[in-house]
Design a protein around this motif. Structure first.
Motif, PDB file in Angstrom:
ATOM      1  N   TRP A  35      79.541  83.088  63.242  1.00 16.34           N
ATOM      2  CA  TRP A  35      78.723  82.675  62.108  1.00 16.34           C
ATOM      3  C   TRP A  35      77.435  83.472  61.978  1.00 16.34           C
ATOM      4  O   TRP A  35      76.715  83.334  60.990  1.00 16.34           O
ATOM      5  N   THR A  36      77.149  84.315  62.957  1.00 13.72           N
ATOM      6  CA  THR A  36      76.000  85.221  62.857  1.00 13.72           C
ATOM      7  C   THR A  36      76.451  86.646  63.149  1.00 13.72           C
ATOM      8  O   THR A  36      75.695  87.457  63.673  1.00 13.72           O
ATOM      9  N   GLU A  37      77.697  86.949  62.782  1.00  9.92           N
ATOM     10  CA  GLU A  37      78.290  88.219  63.197  1.00  9.92           C
ATOM     11  C   GLU A  37      77.558  89.426  62.629  1.00  9.92           C
ATOM     12  O   GLU A  37      77.391  90.434  63.324  1.00  9.92           O
ATOM     13  N   THR A  38      77.075  89.347  61.390  1.00 13.53           N
ATOM     14  CA  THR A  38      76.388  90.500  60.802  1.00 13.53           C
ATOM     15  C   THR A  38      75.102  90.796  61.551  1.00 13.53           C
ATOM     16  O   THR A  38      74.807  91.953  61.892  1.00 13.53           O
ATOM     17  N   GLU A  39      74.325  89.766  61.826  1.00 11.94           N
ATOM     18  CA  GLU A  39      73.082  89.938  62.576  1.00 11.94           C
ATOM     19  C   GLU A  39      73.358  90.478  63.983  1.00 11.94           C
ATOM     20  O   GLU A  39      72.659  91.367  64.468  1.00 11.94           O
ATOM     21  N   GLU A  40      74.395  89.941  64.628  1.00 12.16           N
ATOM     22  CA  GLU A  40      74.707  90.361  65.994  1.00 12.16           C
ATOM     23  C   GLU A  40      75.180  91.814  66.037  1.00 12.16           C
ATOM     24  O   GLU A  40      74.790  92.579  66.924  1.00 12.16           O
ATOM     25  N   ILE A  41      76.019  92.201  65.081  1.00  8.23           N
ATOM     26  CA  ILE A  41      76.491  93.587  65.040  1.00  8.23           C
ATOM     27  C   ILE A  41      75.320  94.529  64.774  1.00  8.23           C
ATOM     28  O   ILE A  41      75.229  95.622  65.352  1.00  8.23           O
TER      29      ILE A  41
END
Length: 556
Positions: A99-105
């Motif tokens: 659910w926070t994949e964009t921020e994590e990537i």
């Protein structure tokens, strides 16, 4: 050393606000790397490397209650064992929060710690780092090794492999995973509530409105002592997704490819003509007590809304075409039956008609799903391509999606695959294990007829007839997205996350505004969105569409 150098370069670029970055002409592989790739290819004997290679692969961590470790379970072991035996490649999975994949990537790319094989739903994130020299150009790799990747080519084809190819610069920063099933969104209603109130399943927007009004007005009869918990129609903070069919019903059914594209940076259709009218309807319903009052307080990954559905408090909602059926024994449908009673269930309805009286639904092509890319810190591009090829083999997709007979599925008399609830290690953390079949989203059993026959049986604890109805409605009156092949839209770089957040604020505040304030709140929100970068994107999209297609408003 290379990873440290790339990390320093990217971190420095981020500190400068991601402006003035290197152009996309920067190639991801230097001479020494190209030499190592050639050497790697010569090492392959019967598809195997002479020396064991090691790669890391991103996998989503969904934080499922009762789920398994996404990096260590029977399915990861199946992949690891197969890759080692077939290609002499060791695979290590790296969990990234779904659910926070964009921020994590973003963080992983900036630090130089991204997995060798990455995936994201956000192409602007990929483009941003590609311009900074942080993403590998896959076109030379596909030119060199493509003929050896028969499974990948057979499954994805040129459409998905080269969907993101820049025709002008020749760069390919990502490969698009394939939607095996491009059904998108359905409207669901409590069938037992309709029956109890003597109501038919709605066929129009007006009938839907009358039904949710009936739910509100008969809360005591439907919920007894829990009447105050009644939510006739639930829309979460992600309004653009969760009211998509209402929004699309207000759009011009004859919208041109050009207009759809210019307003298409935001897939929630914030700036499409018709969205404001749909939101005005939702605002009216909200102020009439028909929507979830606290919808804006919760963000992605929170279970509050699902828990309300499972407990039996929600009368209707729009979501992914199969949403109430997902999750086996913990699905919304299974919980509803267990908590409320055998007759309690959601059924799909098809009732949001447009100006032509059609329940038109805008669906994506087979592309446009998860984008798979390699950061330039990937020192094993051939091994990584072989991984994508391996998981694209029909037999591997099939096993990862249905597991073992008698454990996660049964074979019915007509040959259909019926998924059954699993416990322990065989539990799948995502529907059809799509977090491992990253080139395939949706059931694919290697035979189209068998797949269609089996889809209605793919949801344990749910009536196949209810799933079939959802399948049928989600495939009715679909309009498939086209691939507009224009050069990179520079104004989009780095704007995905920021504009998505602003979009949600526009939707949320306008939906909950007082009716007299709606126009002012909506118009101010849109103005803020446009001034924050939305208008620049639309202007550049207009310019480049016209440069590519001239006076035509169609891509054909």
């Amino acid at each position: 050393m290379k990873k440290r150098l790339v990390a320093l370069v990217l971190a420095g670029a981020m500190a400068l606000g991601m402006v003035g970055c290197g152009g996309s002409s920067e190639k991801s592989a230097d001479t020494s790397k190209e030499s190592s790739e050639s050497a790697g290819a010569s090492e392959l004997v019967d598809g195997k490397f002479a020396e064991t290679k090691h790669i890391t692969v991103e996998v989503y961590d969904r934080g499922n209650d009762g789920g398994t470790d996404p990096t260590d379970n029977m399915y990861t072991e199946y992949i690891k064992k197969g890759m080692l035996e077939d290609h002499n490649v060791e695979v290590e999975f790296v969990a990234v929060p779904r659910w926070t994949e964009t921020e994590e990537i973003n963080n992983l790319l900036a630090s130089g710690g991204a997995p060798d094989i990455c995936l994201t739903y956000s192409y602007p994130t990929i483009q941003t780092y590609a311009n900074m020299g942080g993403v590998t150009d896959l076109k030379p790799l596909m030119d060199q090794y493509g003929s050896e990747l028969t499974n990948l080519n057979d499954w994805l084809g040129d459409t998905n492999i080269y969907w993101d190819l820049d025709d002008e610069k020749g760069t390919l920063w990502a490969i698009e995973g394939k939607r095996a099933n491009n059904r998108r969104i359905n409207t669901f209603m409590r069938k037992d509530w309709l029956d109890k109130l003597g109501l038919e399943e709605p066929k129009t927007k007006e009938e839907f409105y009358e039904d949710i009004c009936a739910f509100r007005d008969n809360a005591k009869e439907l919920l007894g002592k829990d009447a105050d918990k009644m939510v006739p129609f639930s829309v979460s903070f992600d309004v653009g997704w969760r009211a998509a069919l209402l929004i699309e019903s207000e759009m011009d059914p004859d919208i041109t490819d050009k207009e759809f594209y210019i307003n298409g940076f935001d897939d929630r259709k914030l700036t499409q003509n018709g969205t404001k009218e749909a939101m005005k309807t939702l605002n009216k319903w909200y102020n009439e007590g028909l929507l979830w009052n606290d919808f804006a307080l919760y963000t992605a990954g929170d279970s509050t809304e699902d828990d309300m559905m499972k407990a039996g408090y929600v009368g209707a909602f729009q979501h992914n075409w199969d949403y109430p059926f997902r999750g086996g024994d913990d699905s919304i449908q299974a919980n509803l039956k267990r908590i409320v009673g055998d007759d309690a269930k959601y059924v799909a309805v098809d009732c949001f008609e447009n100006s032509k009286g059609e329940t038109l639904k805008y669906v994506d092509s087979t592309a446009g799903d998860r984008k798979i890319f390699f950061p330039t810190t990937n020192d094993e591009p051939l091994a990584s391509l072989l991984y994508l090829d391996w998981i694209s083999a029909p037999e591997h997709i099939k096993y990862l999606q249905i597991g073992d007979e008698g454990v996660t599925h049964n074979v019915l008399d007509d040959g259909a695959i019926e998924c059954i609830a699993a416990t322990g290690d065989p539990i799948m953390n995502s529907g059809n294990n799509i977090d491992y079949t990253i080139t395939c989203n949706g059931l694919s059993l290697g035979d189209e007829d068998l797949t269609l026959l089996s889809m209605a049986h793919s949801y344990p604890a749910c009536d196949p007839a209810d799933v079939q109805q959802a399948l049928d409605y989600a495939a009715t009156n679909n309009k498939i997205a086209k691939n507009v092949k224009v050069p990179e839209i520079v104004a989009e770089n780095g704007m995905g996350e920021a504009l998505s957040s602003k979009r949600d604020v526009v939707f949320d505040t306008a939906l909950a505004a007082k009716p007299a304030d709606f126009d002012k709140v909506w118009d101010q929100g849109i103005a803020d969105y446009l001034s924050a970068g939305g208008q620049a994107i639309m202007d550049e999209r207009t310019e480049k569409f016209e440069a590519k297609y001239g006076s035509s408003t169609s891509v054909e």
